[in-house]
Design a protein around this motif. Structure first.
Motif, PDB file in Angstrom:
ATOM      1  N   UNK A  34       0.877  -1.232  -0.107  1.00  0.00           N
ATOM      2  CA  UNK A  34       0.006  -0.064  -0.075  1.00  0.00           C
ATOM      3  C   UNK A  34       0.928   1.323  -0.131  1.00  0.00           C
ATOM      4  N   UNK A  35       1.882   1.413   0.739  1.00  0.00           N
ATOM      5  CA  UNK A  35       2.682   2.462   0.637  1.00  0.00           C
ATOM      6  C   UNK A  35       3.281   2.869  -0.529  1.00  0.00           C
ATOM      7  N   UNK A  53       1.025   4.124  -2.922  1.00  0.00           N
ATOM      8  CA  UNK A  53       0.603   5.391  -2.694  1.00  0.00           C
ATOM      9  C   UNK A  53       1.725   6.371  -3.111  1.00  0.00           C
ATOM     10  N   UNK A  76       8.511   4.237   8.037  1.00  0.00           N
ATOM     11  CA  UNK A  76       7.453   3.459   8.553  1.00  0.00           C
ATOM     12  C   UNK A  76       7.259   2.044   8.731  1.00  0.00           C
ATOM     13  N   UNK A 111       8.077   0.281  11.742  1.00  0.00           N
ATOM     14  CA  UNK A 111       7.303   0.384  12.909  1.00  0.00           C
ATOM     15  C   UNK A 111       6.001  -0.519  12.312  1.00  0.00           C
ATOM     16  N   UNK A 112       5.624  -0.464  11.141  1.00  0.00           N
ATOM     17  CA  UNK A 112       4.292  -1.275  10.964  1.00  0.00           C
ATOM     18  C   UNK A 112       4.802  -2.652  11.153  1.00  0.00           C
ATOM     19  N   UNK A 143       4.621  -3.221  15.066  1.00  0.00           N
ATOM     20  CA  UNK A 143       3.192  -3.248  15.528  1.00  0.00           C
ATOM     21  C   UNK A 143       2.454  -4.337  15.336  1.00  0.00           C
ATOM     22  N   UNK A 188       1.178  13.995  11.336  1.00  0.00           N
ATOM     23  CA  UNK A 188       1.595  13.623   9.683  1.00  0.00           C
ATOM     24  C   UNK A 188       0.385  14.115   8.742  1.00  0.00           C
ATOM     25  N   UNK A 240       1.337  16.164   5.266  1.00  0.00           N
ATOM     26  CA  UNK A 240       1.085  15.834   4.153  1.00  0.00           C
ATOM     27  C   UNK A 240      -0.023  16.832   3.352  1.00  0.00           C
ATOM     28  N   UNK A 278      -5.011   9.566   0.488  1.00  0.00           N
ATOM     29  CA  UNK A 278      -4.031   8.340  -0.216  1.00  0.00           C
ATOM     30  C   UNK A 278      -2.859   8.247   0.569  1.00  0.00           C
ATOM     31  N   UNK A 279      -1.947   9.247   0.946  1.00  0.00           N
ATOM     32  CA  UNK A 279      -0.735   9.055   1.848  1.00  0.00           C
ATOM     33  C   UNK A 279      -0.859   8.892   3.155  1.00  0.00           C
ATOM     34  N   UNK A 323      -1.886   4.882   4.728  1.00  0.00           N
ATOM     35  CA  UNK A 323      -0.997   3.862   4.967  1.00  0.00           C
ATOM     36  C   UNK A 323       0.106   4.413   5.729  1.00  0.00           C
ATOM     37  N   UNK A 324       0.527   5.776   6.003  1.00  0.00           N
ATOM     38  CA  UNK A 324       1.580   6.125   6.922  1.00  0.00           C
ATOM     39  C   UNK A 324       1.167   5.870   8.349  1.00  0.00           C
ATOM     40  N   UNK A 325      -0.139   6.361   8.385  1.00  0.00           N
ATOM     41  CA  UNK A 325      -0.519   6.050   9.859  1.00  0.00           C
ATOM     42  C   UNK A 325      -1.304   4.946  10.461  1.00  0.00           C
ATOM     43  N   UNK A 326      -1.255   4.023   9.418  1.00  0.00           N
ATOM     44  CA  UNK A 326      -2.070   2.758   9.871  1.00  0.00           C
ATOM     45  C   UNK A 326      -1.449   2.162  11.111  1.00  0.00           C
ATOM     46  N   UNK A 327       0.099   2.161  11.452  1.00  0.00           N
ATOM     47  CA  UNK A 327       0.309   1.727  12.646  1.00  0.00           C
ATOM     48  C   UNK A 327       0.037   2.296  13.783  1.00  0.00           C
ATOM     49  N   UNK A 337      -3.699   1.361  14.269  1.00  0.00           N
ATOM     50  CA  UNK A 337      -3.937   0.305  15.080  1.00  0.00           C
ATOM     51  C   UNK A 337      -3.437   0.382  16.624  1.00  0.00           C
ATOM     52  N   UNK A 341       5.989   6.412  18.072  1.00  0.00           N
ATOM     53  CA  UNK A 341       5.588   6.714  16.632  1.00  0.00           C
ATOM     54  C   UNK A 341       5.570   8.204  16.598  1.00  0.00           C
ATOM     55  N   UNK A 366       7.773  10.298  14.208  1.00  0.00           N
ATOM     56  CA  UNK A 366       7.418  11.185  13.167  1.00  0.00           C
ATOM     57  C   UNK A 366       7.248  12.598  13.112  1.00  0.00           C
TER      58      UNK A 366
END
Lengths: 268, 224
Positions: free
Chosen positions: A147-148, A151, A178, A181-182, A185, B148, B152, B168-169, B172-176, B179, B205, B209
């Motif tokens: 996905x990253x 994007x 990221x 970290x992904x 996590x 973030x 962005x 879009x950006x 995905x970057x903030x998914x962790x 979660x 995190x 960031x």
């Protein structure tokens, strides 16, 4: 006028020569890659022993794992090239553009490899687990990696033409930070994937290493070929753009030119 | 001290602008309220089930809502070429970023203050875990989204389709982080597990960031 055409065609000659040697090298590399891939295919499908519990289905491992390993290596190329771009951007804009072309090429190949890895993983999962997809640690983190970088490519496509490289490089740095970290996590979140066979508790029979090694080598060579090919294409596009910009600049200077050339005869 | 002064000036400007128009907060508030109602209708949860899903819904609502405000924040600067003036000032670029991110943090926190009680009412919630931990999770999670997101959104100024590019950006970057927020909130609401790991992760995190955003913002502001 003839003088100017001469100066433009002048530096072209060695460039053409180097591009033709590049083409020969590329063809040789492609031929070697195809040979290695054929050997890898023969080793994986016909020679490697059949796995005890999974049977022939396990043979997809020889494609899935090399693709996964390489799909995790190519993002580093993208990250390195993007950092190089950000550093060189002001100091040396021309070599910065080269770095940007490399970043784009490696990102595209990353997406291709990770997509193939996910697809082969799904095929295996359907046969082994009975489900196409599980939200397990490795699958999820690889999906997020995919996905990253999708994007990243989409944003490059959407960005304004002069700023594509900078926008891309910034996002690439974010993506690279990221990814670990992904990974951590999601490790904490859950896990269901088979234990890593190369570094973890899982084990691989010695006879299987040969087939595995050939396939890693073959797909690495194929990936490098794709990156180099895409890199050359992107460089060609960049040079074309530069030439276009230069010709527009020259055209804007044109009205001044005749005045200078006309004046000396008048003086005489 | 001087840097802090610049940050405060930017923050004060953004707060004043918002105070006079109240575009961002009103929009976000109503939007997140709608998301809460729609999710409640879509899932029709029982008390036990709502405890399981409320954390996710809360953060998804806030994420979508903050997207609407984050784009507006920079659109204000583009009007009348204010951003070009900002580029000319000798003040550090990261001060502009920090001021705007802090302003966004305040806006989203204000929305949370209204939304959280509504959540408790609509989903019949009462935390089985340590409820006070929410006062740690909410600001940390909000900062993860807003920091973030502000970055962005500024990057989005360099694209043709600003509204599309931000999610879009950012997603995905903030998914962790997402979660971690959802897991921590669910752990607090259900009391079944310990949210400490996720709070720590959220903190890490944010540190990582925030640093990257501050370092790279100059490049984004002066990209050409």
């Amino acid at each position: 006028m003839p003088q100017r055409t001469h100066t433009i065609s002048g530096p072209d000659a060695p460039a053409e020569q180097s591009s033709s040697t590049g083409q020969i090298l590329g063809l040789l590399w492609l031929a070697a890659t195809l040979v290695v891939l054929v050997i890898g295919f023969r080793q994986a499908i016909f020679i490697a022993p059949t796995e005890a519990t999974m049977g022939n289905m396990q043979r997809i491992f020889y494609y899935h794992v090399p693709l996964a390993i390489l799909g995790l290596i190519f993002p580093y190329v993208n990250f390195g090239a993007s950092v190089a771009y950000l550093i060189l951007r002001r100091r040396n804009p021309l070599s910065a553009l080269t770095a940007d072309a490399l970043a784009l090429a490696s990102a595209e190949v990353t997406v291709v490899y990770v997509s193939l890895c996910l697809a082969t993983g799904m095929l295996w999962g359907r046969a082994a687990w009975g489900i196409w997809w599980a939200w397990d640690a490795r699958l999820t983190s690889l999906l997020l990696l995919w996905l990253l970088y999708v994007a990243y490519l989409l944003t490059r496509r959407l960005s304004l033409s002069g700023e594509t490289s900078t926008v891309g490089a910034v996002i690439s740095v974010f993506a690279a930070i990221d990814v670990p970290i992904v990974y951590m996590s999601i490790q904490w979140w859950r896990t269901q994937h088979p234990a890593p066979v190369l570094t973890g508790e899982g084990s691989l029979d010695h006879s299987m290493y040969v087939a595995f090694g050939w396939n890693v080598l073959g797909w690495a060579m194929w990936g490098i070929f794709l990156i180099a090919f895409r890199f050359a294409l992107e460089r060609r596009r960049q040079l074309q753009q530069q030439e276009l910009a230069l010709s527009v600049l020259e055209a804007s200077l044109e009205p001044i030119q005749p005045r200078f050339t006309q004046e000396p005869p008048n003086a005489l | 001290m001087n840097y802090l002064h610049h940050v405060l000036t930017h923050l004060r400007k953004d707060l004043r602008l918002e105070w006079r128009s109240r575009d961002a907060i009103n929009g976000m508030l109503f939007f997140s309220l709608l998301v809460v109602v729609i999710f409640s209708m879509a899932f029709d949860p029982t008390a036990a089930a709502s405890r399981q899903i409320a954390g996710g819904i809360l953060w998804v609502a806030l994420l979508f809502a903050s997207i609407t405000a984050l784009n507006q924040g920079w659109a204000r600067e583009v009007r009348n070429h204010v951003l070009d003036a900002q580029r000319l000032t000798p003040a550090p670029a990261s001060a502009l970023f920090l001021g705007k991110a802090l302003a966004n943090l305040i806006f989203v926190s204000a929305v949370e203050l209204v939304l959280a009680p509504l959540f408790v009412i609509f989903y019949n919630l009462h935390a089985l875990g340590e409820g006070w931990m929410m006062f740690l999770v909410l600001p940390l999670g909000t900062w993860a989204l807003v920091c973030n997101g502000t970055f962005f959104a500024a990057l989005g100024l360099r694209t043709r389709n600003r509204e599309l590019m931000l999610p879009l950006v950012l997603f995905p970057i903030s998914l962790p982080a997402l979660l971690a927020m959802i897991q921590a909130t669910t752990a607090i609401l259900t009391g079944e597990s310990d949210p400490e790991l996720w709070v720590k992760m959220l903190f890490g995190y944010n540190v990582v960031f925030t640093t990257v955003c501050l370092l790279l913002f100059d490049i984004v502001l002066n990209a050409e």
